[in-house]
Motif scaffolding. Structure first.
Motif, PDB file in Angstrom:
ATOM      1  N   ILE A 163       0.839  -1.200   0.000  1.00  0.00           N
ATOM      2  CA  ILE A 163       0.000   0.000   0.000  1.00  0.00           C
ATOM      3  C   ILE A 163       0.876   1.253   0.000  1.00  0.00           C
ATOM      4  O   ILE A 163       0.529   2.279  -0.579  1.00  0.00           O
ATOM      5  N   GLN A 164       2.054   1.134   0.592  1.00  0.00           N
ATOM      6  CA  GLN A 164       3.011   2.233   0.566  1.00  0.00           C
ATOM      7  C   GLN A 164       3.863   2.215  -0.704  1.00  0.00           C
ATOM      8  O   GLN A 164       4.732   3.061  -0.871  1.00  0.00           O
ATOM      9  N   SER A 165       3.629   1.251  -1.589  1.00  0.00           N
ATOM     10  CA  SER A 165       4.296   1.088  -2.886  1.00  0.00           C
ATOM     11  C   SER A 165       5.731   0.582  -2.790  1.00  0.00           C
ATOM     12  O   SER A 165       6.501   0.694  -3.736  1.00  0.00           O
ATOM     13  N   PHE A 166       6.113  -0.018  -1.648  1.00  0.00           N
ATOM     14  CA  PHE A 166       7.420  -0.667  -1.558  1.00  0.00           C
ATOM     15  C   PHE A 166       7.423  -1.929  -2.420  1.00  0.00           C
ATOM     16  O   PHE A 166       6.444  -2.688  -2.419  1.00  0.00           O
ATOM     17  N   PRO A 167       8.515  -2.187  -3.134  1.00  0.00           N
ATOM     18  CA  PRO A 167       8.594  -3.418  -3.921  1.00  0.00           C
ATOM     19  C   PRO A 167       8.719  -4.640  -3.024  1.00  0.00           C
ATOM     20  O   PRO A 167       9.191  -4.546  -1.887  1.00  0.00           O
TER      21      PRO A 167
END
Length: 420
Positions: A368-372
């Motif tokens: 959701i925080q866009s971390f891979p």
């Protein structure tokens, strides 16, 4: 181009700049677990560049220890991460370490300074709980330490990130002081409130992004296009194996990655699922989770605390904080804001699948925080959640870094043209 990252956290802001080709000179972070995360990420990039990702994957699979992972990495790379608090007592030593890093890179110039002091001191909730409106909180004045790095290294440009509350803390006087000392340090600045959803992050997350540049250089605050899309939150959840509370299921995905995950670099074909870890929940909380999911699925209404049967309530307060329990709705384009409170309990981040009745796993929160998915968070589960909740979403950071790079490269081109 290179950069220094202050108050770096887990490195969400740094991640975006590295993806755009910036090279880190130093990361400074006082939290030991977050600093360890930064080192492991530095190891990932070193091994990726040097054809050693198989070593990193062995670490993710618990086949080698962290020390064994680090043994495969140039020690100079790991030394760019400083696990230090930035204070009057430590700053000279930090400067010395950064100077050594610059010397190793055969340069004395710093192109960009990034980072933002811890934001709790400026948050509206934080101020509401403090009768002095946080004016005595030393974290209010960490921006003064930030400016010392501007004065010392004179970067061409800097990016300062924080919560919107910094603009109104102390009735606006605090931010006036921020602007004044940055001006005295030789920088023009502009601050805007930007939402992570503008940059492809499937989350509503408003932050102040202050950008400053050396006076007289002709640099400026870039404009950002709003990212329009048709993706849903389900696009970052549907390939994850189902979990029961307290369960961990790593290494094998449940389905192929969605178009969103592929397009935004969150999951690739050679990724290994790690840290799909769910916290335990008691039966009482799971009953409330069920009510919250049913109400959303049937009526598209958020559960209020007053909607909960009296026998299930544990708080007497029924006039404030009525949205203590909130489903991460999979049928919306954006999740609500991810904050560090997720480390304390998961009530505000309930997984939408009624068959699971749990809060988000570590990996789901990171997405959701866009971390891979190849981003590994060090420390116990609580520390992982804290790092994720405090981070700048990497997708947002990358868009900012891309614009910064264009501005600096255009300036270099103009200088070349003038010299011919």
């Amino acid at each position: 181009m290179n950069f220094i990252d202050l108050f770096a956290g887990a490195g969400g802001l740094s991640e975006g700049f590295i993806r755009q080709g910036f090279e880190p000179v130093a990361h400074i972070e006082m939290d030991a677990y977050a600093a360890q995360t930064l080192k492991t990420r530095a190891a990932y990039y070193y091994l990726k560049e040097n054809g050693g990702l198989d070593v990193y994957h062995r670490y993710l699979k618990n086949l080698i220890t962290r020390d064994e992972l680090y043994q495969e990495v140039d020690s100079k790379v790991l030394k760019t991460v400083l696990n230090r608090e930035i204070s009057n007592q430590s700053i000279d030593e930090i400067f010395q370490t950064i100077d050594e890093s610059l010397e190793n890179k055969q340069t004395s110039a710093v192109d960009v300074l990034i980072g933002g002091p811890p934001c709790q001191a400026y948050s509206l909730v934080g101020r509401a709980r403090d009768p002095y409106n946080k004016e005595h909180d030393p974290r209010n004045y960490l921006y003064q330490q930030y400016v010392k790095f501007l004065e010392k290294y004179k970067p061409k440009l800097f990016v300062f990130e924080n919560v919107p509350g910094i603009l109104t803390a102390g009735k606006g006087k605090l931010f006036e002081d921020v602007k004044r000392i940055m001006d005295e340090a030789g920088y023009d600045i502009e601050a805007r409130i930007l939402d992570a959803s503008m940059f492809g992050v499937l989350q509503k997350r408003r932050r102040v992004i202050l950008i400053g540049w050396v006076k007289g250089t002709g640099l400026f605050y870039p404009d950002f296009d709003n990212y329009n899309h048709k993706y849903l939150v389900s696009d970052i959840l549907n390939d994850m194996p189902a979990l029961q509370p307290g369960e961990t299921r790593d290494f094998i995905y449940n389905a192929y990655p969605s178009d969103y995950l592929r397009k935004h670099g969150i999951r690739s074909d050679d990724d290994i699922l790690v840290q799909h870890i769910s916290r335990p929940h008691n039966d009482h909380d799971r009953e409330i989770y069920k009510l919250a999911i049913e109400q959303w699925d049937k009526e598209k209404k958020r559960l209020k605390y007053t909607d909960i049967p009296e026998k299930n309530r544990t708080h007497k307060n029924i006039t404030a904080f009525l949205d203590r329990f909130k489903v991460v709705a999979r049928d919306l384009s954006y999740s609500h804001t991810m904050v560090a409170h997720i480390a304390k309990d998961g009530h505000y981040y309930i997984h939408p699948d009624i068959k699971q009745l749990r809060s988000l796993s570590v990996r789901e929160a990171a997405r959701i925080q866009s971390f891979p998915d190849n981003f590994f968070f060090e420390g116990p589960r609580t520390a992982m959640f804290t790092q994720i909740g405090n981070a700048v979403p990497p997708l947002m950071a990358e868009s900012i870094a891309e614009k910064i790079l264009q501005i600096l490269e255009n300036r270099i081109e103009r200088q070349i043209e003038l010299s011919i």
